[in-house]
Design a protein around this motif. Structure first.
Motif, PDB file in Angstrom:
ATOM      1  N   MET A   1      17.072   9.569  31.364  1.00 53.57           N
ATOM      2  CA  MET A   1      18.383  10.125  31.682  1.00 53.57           C
ATOM      3  C   MET A   1      18.724   9.843  33.139  1.00 53.57           C
ATOM      4  SD  MET A   1      18.239  13.880  29.838  1.00 53.57           S
ATOM      5  CE  MET A   1      19.922  14.312  30.277  1.00 53.57           C
ATOM      6  N   SER A   2      19.955   9.401  33.390  1.00 53.37           N
ATOM      7  CA  SER A   2      20.408   9.185  34.758  1.00 53.37           C
ATOM      8  C   SER A   2      20.809  10.524  35.366  1.00 53.37           C
ATOM      9  CB  SER A   2      21.617   8.250  34.767  1.00 53.37           C
ATOM     10  OG  SER A   2      22.731   8.891  34.135  1.00 53.37           O
ATOM     11  N   ALA A   3      21.024  10.538  36.674  1.00 56.96           N
ATOM     12  CA  ALA A   3      21.465  11.755  37.348  1.00 56.96           C
ATOM     13  C   ALA A   3      22.782  12.244  36.729  1.00 56.96           C
ATOM     14  CB  ALA A   3      21.638  11.486  38.841  1.00 56.96           C
ATOM     15  N   HIS A   4      23.648  11.284  36.427  1.00 54.00           N
ATOM     16  CA  HIS A   4      24.939  11.638  35.815  1.00 54.00           C
ATOM     17  C   HIS A   4      24.727  12.301  34.462  1.00 54.00           C
ATOM     18  CE1 HIS A   4      29.174  11.289  34.715  1.00 54.00           C
ATOM     19  NE2 HIS A   4      28.784  10.788  33.557  1.00 54.00           N
ATOM     20  N   ASP A   5      23.808  11.763  33.657  1.00 50.90           N
ATOM     21  CA  ASP A   5      23.534  12.330  32.334  1.00 50.90           C
ATOM     22  C   ASP A   5      23.018  13.763  32.442  1.00 50.90           C
ATOM     23  OD1 ASP A   5      24.284  10.008  31.057  1.00 50.90           O
ATOM     24  OD2 ASP A   5      22.244   9.195  30.997  1.00 50.90           O
ATOM     25  N   MET A   6      22.103  13.994  33.395  1.00 50.18           N
ATOM     26  CA  MET A   6      21.523  15.314  33.554  1.00 50.18           C
ATOM     27  C   MET A   6      22.562  16.347  33.961  1.00 50.18           C
ATOM     28  SD  MET A   6      17.722  14.700  35.182  1.00 50.18           S
ATOM     29  CE  MET A   6      18.157  13.426  36.363  1.00 50.18           C
ATOM     30  N   VAL A   7      23.455  15.952  34.846  1.00 47.89           N
ATOM     31  CA  VAL A   7      24.501  16.876  35.288  1.00 47.89           C
ATOM     32  C   VAL A   7      25.500  17.132  34.161  1.00 47.89           C
ATOM     33  CG1 VAL A   7      26.424  17.187  36.887  1.00 47.89           C
ATOM     34  CG2 VAL A   7      24.260  16.251  37.720  1.00 47.89           C
ATOM     35  N   GLN A   8      25.859  16.073  33.430  1.00 44.54           N
ATOM     36  CA  GLN A   8      26.830  16.225  32.352  1.00 44.54           C
ATOM     37  C   GLN A   8      26.287  17.058  31.188  1.00 44.54           C
ATOM     38  OE1 GLN A   8      30.130  15.258  32.536  1.00 44.54           O
ATOM     39  NE2 GLN A   8      29.448  14.908  34.635  1.00 44.54           N
ATOM     40  N   ALA A   9      24.966  17.185  31.092  1.00 45.62           N
ATOM     41  CA  ALA A   9      24.361  17.992  30.027  1.00 45.62           C
ATOM     42  C   ALA A   9      24.487  19.486  30.291  1.00 45.62           C
ATOM     43  CB  ALA A   9      22.890  17.617  29.866  1.00 45.62           C
ATOM     44  N   LEU A  10      24.974  19.868  31.458  1.00 41.87           N
ATOM     45  CA  LEU A  10      25.097  21.282  31.808  1.00 41.87           C
ATOM     46  C   LEU A  10      26.383  21.866  31.224  1.00 41.87           C
ATOM     47  CD1 LEU A  10      23.852  21.188  35.514  1.00 41.87           C
ATOM     48  CD2 LEU A  10      22.649  22.128  33.524  1.00 41.87           C
ATOM     49  N   ALA A 109      15.157  22.659  37.533  1.00 45.35           N
ATOM     50  CA  ALA A 109      14.552  21.408  37.084  1.00 45.35           C
ATOM     51  C   ALA A 109      15.386  20.220  37.549  1.00 45.35           C
ATOM     52  CB  ALA A 109      14.421  21.405  35.566  1.00 45.35           C
ATOM     53  N   LEU A 110      16.697  20.369  37.489  1.00 45.51           N
ATOM     54  CA  LEU A 110      17.569  19.277  37.908  1.00 45.51           C
ATOM     55  C   LEU A 110      17.456  19.025  39.406  1.00 45.51           C
ATOM     56  CD1 LEU A 110      21.015  18.448  36.552  1.00 45.51           C
ATOM     57  CD2 LEU A 110      20.727  18.517  39.019  1.00 45.51           C
ATOM     58  N   VAL A 111      17.372  20.116  40.190  1.00 41.55           N
ATOM     59  CA  VAL A 111      17.195  19.959  41.636  1.00 41.55           C
ATOM     60  C   VAL A 111      15.887  19.227  41.905  1.00 41.55           C
ATOM     61  CG1 VAL A 111      16.817  21.164  43.819  1.00 41.55           C
ATOM     62  CG2 VAL A 111      18.592  21.966  42.261  1.00 41.55           C
ATOM     63  N   ALA A 245       3.935  17.317  29.221  1.00 40.12           N
ATOM     64  CA  ALA A 245       3.424  17.139  30.584  1.00 40.12           C
ATOM     65  C   ALA A 245       3.865  15.815  31.189  1.00 40.12           C
ATOM     66  CB  ALA A 245       1.896  17.230  30.585  1.00 40.12           C
ATOM     67  N   LYS A 246       4.327  14.878  30.344  1.00 42.86           N
ATOM     68  CA  LYS A 246       4.717  13.551  30.817  1.00 42.86           C
ATOM     69  C   LYS A 246       6.226  13.399  30.969  1.00 42.86           C
ATOM     70  CE  LYS A 246       0.775  11.637  28.257  1.00 42.86           C
ATOM     71  NZ  LYS A 246       0.361  10.741  27.143  1.00 42.86           N
ATOM     72  N   VAL A 247       6.977  14.418  30.586  1.00 38.07           N
ATOM     73  CA  VAL A 247       8.440  14.359  30.626  1.00 38.07           C
ATOM     74  C   VAL A 247       8.964  15.440  31.562  1.00 38.07           C
ATOM     75  CG1 VAL A 247      10.560  14.488  29.265  1.00 38.07           C
ATOM     76  CG2 VAL A 247       8.476  13.534  28.246  1.00 38.07           C
ATOM     77  N   HIS A 248       9.893  15.095  32.443  1.00 38.47           N
ATOM     78  CA  HIS A 248      10.459  16.107  33.329  1.00 38.47           C
ATOM     79  C   HIS A 248      11.257  17.115  32.504  1.00 38.47           C
ATOM     80  CE1 HIS A 248      12.768  17.990  36.558  1.00 38.47           C
ATOM     81  NE2 HIS A 248      11.834  17.535  37.371  1.00 38.47           N
ATOM     82  N   PRO A 249      11.109  18.416  32.785  1.00 36.44           N
ATOM     83  CA  PRO A 249      11.809  19.438  31.988  1.00 36.44           C
ATOM     84  C   PRO A 249      13.314  19.239  31.886  1.00 36.44           C
ATOM     85  CG  PRO A 249      10.135  20.468  33.349  1.00 36.44           C
ATOM     86  CD  PRO A 249      10.188  19.022  33.763  1.00 36.44           C
ATOM     87  N   SER A 250      13.921  18.609  32.874  1.00 37.56           N
ATOM     88  CA  SER A 250      15.365  18.367  32.821  1.00 37.56           C
ATOM     89  C   SER A 250      15.736  17.403  31.708  1.00 37.56           C
ATOM     90  CB  SER A 250      15.864  17.827  34.167  1.00 37.56           C
ATOM     91  OG  SER A 250      15.291  16.556  34.441  1.00 37.56           O
ATOM     92  N   LYS A 251      14.733  16.686  31.167  1.00 37.08           N
ATOM     93  CA  LYS A 251      14.990  15.695  30.125  1.00 37.08           C
ATOM     94  C   LYS A 251      14.553  16.169  28.739  1.00 37.08           C
ATOM     95  CE  LYS A 251      14.449  11.972  33.498  1.00 37.08           C
ATOM     96  NZ  LYS A 251      13.765  10.704  33.850  1.00 37.08           N
TER      97      LYS A 251
END
Length: 336
Positions: A1-10, A109-111, A245-251
């Motif tokens: 996920m790009s930064a844009h994707d993570m923010v847009q998921a909010l 998580a996003l921060v 454990a291998k994936v960031h929680p934001s994803k």
């Protein structure tokens, strides 16, 4: 996920996509619920016709006789099951401009994924930041959010948050407000704390049990769901824990795309705090997506072992237990 994707998921989770002030049904035995609806409605709607944002609304609504507050935020305090998240989502839907909705865990998580300065850049200019289940059990995350929100409010962003009081908390929310104002010292002046009383329906859920499906029956249930057109994921519990454990929680949210039912084989008790907290974050996303869970092995409502329910993350685990009970219950009756 790009930064844009993570923010847009909010955005609000699916079960609150149609939340509004009109379909919130106040309990007539608890007047604070109806009062909170009108306050939130004013917070969202007053800003539409004001060049000064929504900051003057409290001085003209419920608090007009108490103060001349022009605070840019509301903190909804109360026990589980009184409609705080519904009101938060309803406010988000009604609020104009660029806005974001997420849990405290999602924001932190996003921060962590973007870095603090990039997070500030991403959110600067937003009209509203809506935060569900504001957490107090991690001082580091709490102060990061305090600093972030302080910077955003200074540029004109309004904020709305709810407490994360557990079902069995003494005072059912009153102490959450006190802790919030004490811990978030720089933001104490930002929020007007609003108490919502009511019956805590989640208490009944926590006293229930997660559904455990016999291993011999799972193949048949999976086949039936696939035959009906569902997309089913199936993994060993240990494999799930290792993968998280291998994936960031934001994803975590992206892992659930297109999944209709989750099957977890051979559930075992968790005694590692890091594994347990990652699993809690994952279940939050599963619950938000309203995906049912079929599980075999150890009962999911009893997986937090090693004294974790008596530790500092008790609130997180109790909330997750409630959601695990609801998610396994949603998978029955089976399609077999």
């Amino acid at each position: 996920m790009s930064a844009h994707d993570m923010v847009q998921a909010l955005v609000p989770p699916p079960q609150f996509k149609n939340a509004s002030f009109d379909n919130y049904i106040p309990d007539e035995n608890h007047p604070s619920q109806a009062e909170s609806v009108e306050l939130c409605r004013a917070f969202a709607c007053d800003v539409k016709g004001s060049t000064s944002g929504g900051r003057g609304f409290l001085s003209r609504i419920l608090f007009s006789k108490k103060s001349s507050s022009t605070k840019p935020g509301i903190y909804l305090d109360g026990g589980f099951g009184v409609g705080k998240t519904h009101l938060l989502a309803a406010t988000w839907h009604a609020y104009p401009g660029r806005k974001y909705f997420g849990t405290f865990i999602e924001y932190t998580a996003l921060v962590g994924a973007l870095g603090y300065q990039n997070a500030v850049k991403a959110f600067t200019g937003a009209s509203l930041i809506a935060i569900d289940e504001f957490e107090l059990d991690d001082p580091g995350d709490t102060m990061v959010m305090s600093k972030l929100l302080g910077e955003l409010v200074a540029t004109g962003t309004c904020v709305m948050a709810t407490s994360n009081t557990p079902p069995n908390a003494l005072g059912e929310g009153r102490f959450a407000a006190q802790d919030f104002l004490r811990e978030i010292t720089k933001l104490a002046a930002v929020f007007e704390t609003v108490r919502i009383d009511g019956v805590d329906y989640r208490r009944r859920a926590v006293e229930g049990k997660a559904v455990v499906t016999p291993a011999a029956e799972i193949d048949g249930q999976v086949d039936a769901r696939i035959a009906s057109g569902e997309t089913v994921s199936r993994d060993e519990f240990s494999s799930v824990i290792e993968h998280l454990a291998k994936v960031h929680p934001s994803k975590y949210v992206r892992m659930l795309d297109g999944i209709d039912t989750i099957v977890i084989d051979d559930v075992r008790e968790l005694t590692n705090q890091a594994e347990a907290l990652r699993f809690v974050a994952f279940i939050d996303r599963v619950y938000d997506a309203q995906i049912p869970i079929i599980a075999s092995g150890h009962s999911l409502d009893q997986i937090f072992g090693g004294g974790m329910l008596e530790g500092g993350y008790r609130k997180k685990y109790l909330r997750s237990v409630s959601r695990l009970i609801a998610s396994t219950g949603a998978a029955t009756p089976s399609l077999v």
